[in-house]
Design an enzyme around this catalytic site. Sequence first.
Site, mmCIF file in Angstrom:
data_model
loop_
_atom_site.group_PDB
_atom_site.id
_atom_site.type_symbol
_atom_site.label_atom_id
_atom_site.label_comp_id
_atom_site.label_asym_id
_atom_site.label_seq_id
_atom_site.Cartn_x
_atom_site.Cartn_y
_atom_site.Cartn_z
ATOM 1 N N GLU A 48 38.167 38.477 41.064
ATOM 2 C CA GLU A 48 37.186 38.034 40.652
ATOM 3 C C GLU A 48 36.717 38.234 39.433
ATOM 4 O O GLU A 48 36.073 37.597 38.524
ATOM 5 C CB GLU A 48 35.897 38.428 41.793
ATOM 6 C CG GLU A 48 36.140 37.569 43.055
ATOM 7 C CD GLU A 48 36.967 38.548 44.065
ATOM 8 O OE1 GLU A 48 37.034 38.036 45.166
ATOM 9 O OE2 GLU A 48 37.557 39.437 43.654
ATOM 10 N N LYS A 73 46.367 34.715 44.283
ATOM 11 C CA LYS A 73 47.174 35.546 44.485
ATOM 12 C C LYS A 73 47.866 35.658 45.809
ATOM 13 O O LYS A 73 47.696 35.982 46.779
ATOM 14 C CB LYS A 73 46.333 36.937 44.299
ATOM 15 C CG LYS A 73 46.832 38.108 44.542
ATOM 16 C CD LYS A 73 46.285 39.322 44.137
ATOM 17 C CE LYS A 73 46.906 40.569 43.926
ATOM 18 N NZ LYS A 73 45.550 41.726 43.798
#
Length: 93
Positions: A48, A73
């Site tokens: 984030e 990811k």
Amino acid sequence: QPFVVDLSLEADLAPAGRSDDLTASLSYADVAARAVEVCSGEPVDLIETLAERVADACLAWEIVEAVDVTVHKPHAPAGVAFTPSTGAWQARR
């Protein structure tokens, strides 16, 4: 760990379309280069945080009104089978 960044930028490109003036537009190459620069820079713990930094970099161009950033990811360590995690971020001027 490897990750993938998806970007969606909102900008008024009508002036560029009417004038055929490259300087009134936004260069995909410049956006990609800046995103790579940010992603290759100082390491972060949270995807984030990376998404926020990429969003800020995109909003540095005056023509960009809003940006959606998603960081995938695919090899995030979870200890169990799961769908790859993402860090999504939306930013507006």
